[in-house]
Write an enzyme that holds these catalytic residues in place. Structure first.
Site: not given
Ligand SMILES: [Zn+2]
Length: 195
Positions: A11, A53, A55, A59, A72, A101, A150
């Site tokens: 990330d 990430d 989203h 989310h 975010h 993801k 993460c």
């Molecule tokens: Zn996230």
């Protein structure tokens, strides 16, 4: 045959870097150091996986939806993009793969593998694991943001898959919300090399 070095960068996205909506203190410095390190070692890693990430707007991890975090890394926005100086270095490598993801609205995925009942449930995580398993011998280096969230969850999941022995953690290119303690403790308790 020597072990193939594989790098997973977790990330490295604008929203997690100073100025972003979920900024982690020290992230910019860590990512600049990582960019610098990679710029002179473009061929050191057999494969580099970059997780993102990614989203939807609504989310479940967002506070507005009852989750823990501010909005975010909404897909296709600047916040979800890879930090530019790092992207510029990665663009010079031919062996980089971007893995997504957290794409489904109702499920958060701190780790790209998202292991449930011993099974990898995220497609891009399967791709990474398939690659690792295709190598006879491998060393997997992990770094990124955030070290205590993460990155840590990626390490925990990966160690279920390949054990802790082939895992190495670059702490100098990692930024954590807690300053790095949780990550360091976990690695020390599980005999994972962190340096
Ligand atoms: Zn996230």
């Amino acid at each position: 045959m020597s072990a193939k070095p594989i790098l997973i960068i977790v990330d490295p996205q604008n929203d997690f870097i100073e100025g972003g909506s979920l900024a982690v203190s020290g992230a910019q410095k860590a990512m600049l150091k990582l960019s610098d390190y990679l710029s002179t070692r473009l061929n050191l890693f057999d494969r580099i996986f970059v997780t993102q990430d990614f989203h939807p707007e609504d989310h479940c991890s967002f506070t507005e939806q009852g989750g823990t975090w501010p909005k975010h890394c909404i897909r296709e926005t600047f916040g979800a993009e890879v930090f530019k100086p790092l992207k510029a270095v990665l663009d010079k490598c031919s062996n980089v793969e971007y893995c997504k993801k957290g794409q489904s609205k109702d499920r958060d995925q701190y780790s790209v593998f998202d292991i449930q009942n011993g099974e990898i449930t995220n497609e891009d995580g399967k791709k990474i694991y398939d690659y690792i398993k295709s190598c006879d011998k491998f060393d997997v280096f992990i770094t990124g943001i955030a070290g205590d969230v993460c990155v840590l969850n990626t390490i925990k999941d990966l160690s279920q898959l390949i054990g802790t022995k082939p895992i190495f953690v670059f702490k100098n290119y990692t930024a954590s919300l807690d300053g790095g303690q949780k990550l360091e403790d976990y690695c020390n308790e599980n005999s994972i090399d962190i340096f």
